[in-house]
Design an enzyme around this catalytic site. Structure first.
Site, PDB file in Angstrom:
ATOM      1  N   HIS A  14      51.310  11.895  27.983  1.00 60.73           N
ATOM      2  CA  HIS A  14      51.185  10.455  27.712  1.00 60.73           C
ATOM      3  C   HIS A  14      52.480   9.697  27.983  1.00 60.73           C
ATOM      4  CE1 HIS A  14      52.713  11.414  23.529  1.00 60.73           C
ATOM      5  NE2 HIS A  14      53.285  10.242  23.689  1.00 60.73           N
ATOM      6  N   ASP A  64      48.385  17.558  26.466  1.00 60.06           N
ATOM      7  CA  ASP A  64      49.375  16.485  26.463  1.00 60.06           C
ATOM      8  C   ASP A  64      50.745  16.986  26.918  1.00 60.06           C
ATOM      9  OD1 ASP A  64      50.287  13.895  26.207  1.00 60.06           O
ATOM     10  OD2 ASP A  64      50.812  14.117  24.089  1.00 60.06           O
ATOM     11  N   SER A 123      58.420  11.384  21.638  1.00 61.63           N
ATOM     12  CA  SER A 123      57.394  12.158  22.333  1.00 61.63           C
ATOM     13  C   SER A 123      57.976  12.912  23.514  1.00 61.63           C
ATOM     14  CB  SER A 123      56.278  11.229  22.824  1.00 61.63           C
ATOM     15  OG  SER A 123      55.555  10.696  21.756  1.00 61.63           O
TER      16      SER A 123
END
Length: 419
Positions: free
Chosen positions: A142, A172, A256
């Protein structure tokens, strides 16, 4: 007689005493030592403040140095130079520049007929391998999704171009390649199966963007294998379930793709998401999630080799049995008390799916594949992804409380809604 107390009654005096105590405690919490007013006044020292020069009131600092070396600081020092910021560049119209400013993005010199390349978002990543003039970085899918170009800011603040090698929306994860000339440090992966609940966990990354690059937060491992629902950011649709490490180390937007490390300085997870509120809107703190390193290594090796992941599928939507209360396990699923682990099929699968063709129904509980039991250490996905497309496996499951088995021929999945 009613229960109301009149002024001057014993209960009223008791209430007043409680309020006084509360005020005293409040005074203590607010900062100094609190004394009873009358006693303080009667015992006060009446000595006057001295007159004369104030030159003796100057202050100085001590030359004493404190040794703050710890396992945490040593582990951080071993990994920090392998952690990078990842910038997602997209073609934007000039009218969106103000939005990019709010996001804290950095403008690129690239341009196109649709507008210049602008920083759309930022995340983190970690360099895990150098091979010749190439270095490889793992980050989240992402973080790089929808990019027209990618840049990386190294630990020495140098900004370089990056190329997407491969990505996988299911886990992911994504792999980037950069020139290794300025890469000074490579991180190593630890075995995520060996982590323990309660052990220290450190998260490194760029919360809120590269201006806070290489920020360190500390917490513990809250759970080794937690099943959480994953959602597509573009459509806000649930894309399935992920088995992740739960930690209370602070993870914020921009973290992230950064590493979760142990005190040995090994990467045991890739930070991916946090829970900010529950379904009712109640705010939540200290619930971050990371993709286990064992899964990371398996996925990135396949991405390096093929650029994508090909997986077998059953074609079911499920939740872990642990998410269902014991009362509902008995009343709705009709499970024997001896069944402790498994997954619950939440919808009757389509007749075109492997599970549907094999007769699996809603609220069936799958407990094993080819005799290998689903457990806290071996999730359905762990077991399923050890097989190949077109393999035939035996499912052990419970239907209305009765144990059954069925043969299932696995097919390739292109949907993230099913496993």
């Amino acid at each position: 007689m009613d229960n109301q107390q009149k002024p001057g009654s014993n209960n009223n005096r008791g209430l007043l005493i409680k309020v006084a105590v509360t005020a005293l405690v409040a005074g203590l919490l607010g900062g100094g030592i609190a004394y009873g007013g009358a006693t303080y006044i009667s015992n006060r020292d009446t000595s006057s403040v001295p007159a004369g020069s104030n030159k003796s009131g100057t202050a100085s600092t001590s030359n004493m140095k404190v040794n703050v070396s710890s396992q945490a600081s040593t582990a951080f020092s071993n990994v920090k130079n392998s952690v990078v910021s990842v910038i997602n560049l997209k073609k934007e119209n000039q009218s969106s520049n103000s939005l990019n400013g709010i996001l804290g993005g950095n403008q690129s010199n690239g341009s196109s007929s649709n507008g210049s390349l602008q920083a759309s978002s930022e995340g983190s990543g970690v360099v895990y391998k150098k091979a010749g003039n190439s270095a490889y970085i793992v980050t989240n899918n992402h973080v790089v999704a929808g990019s027209n170009a990618l840049e990386v800011i190294l630990s020495n603040s140098k900004k370089i171009d990056a190329k997407l090698v491969g990505k996988d929306a299911v886990t992911d994860l994504a792999v980037l390649k950069v020139n290794s000339a300025d890469v000074s440090k490579v991180a190593t992966f630890g075995n995520s199966d060996n982590i323990k609940v309660g052990e220290t966990a450190l998260a490194i990354g760029s919360p809120l963007g590269s201006q806070y690059a290489t920020s360190l937060t500390e917490g513990i491992i809250s759970a080794k294998k937690r099943t959480v629902a994953t959602t597509d950011e573009a459509t806000n649709q649930q894309t399935g379930n992920a088995t992740v490490i739960q930690t209370d180390a602070a993870i914020n937007p921009g973290n992230s793709g950064g590493p979760l490390i142990n005190l040995a300085g090994q990467v045991v997870g890739i930070n991916s998401m946090k829970l900010a509120s529950d379904n009712s809107g109640t705010s939540v703190e200290g619930m971050g999630f990371a993709i286990p390193s064992n899964e990371v290594v398996s996925v990135i090796n396949q991405l390096i080799k093929n650029g994508k992941i090909v997986r077998p599928a059953l074609g079911i939507k499920y939740v872990d049995l642990s998410e269902i209360s014991k009362a509902q396990q008995k009343s709705i699923l009709k499970l024997p008390a001896s069944v402790e682990n498994g997954v619950v099929v939440m919808e009757t699968p389509s007749a075109t799916t492997p599970a549907g063709r094999s007769g699996i129904k809603k609220y069936d509980v799958i407990t094993a594949l080819d005799g290998k039991k689903i457990s806290t250490n071996s999730t359905l996905r762990d077991l399923l992804y050890k097989y190949k497309v077109n393999d035939t496996v035996t499912l052990t499951y419970y239907h209305n409380g009765s144990q059954k088995t069925t043969k299932v021929k696995l097919t390739e999945t292109t949907s993230q809604l099913n496993r």
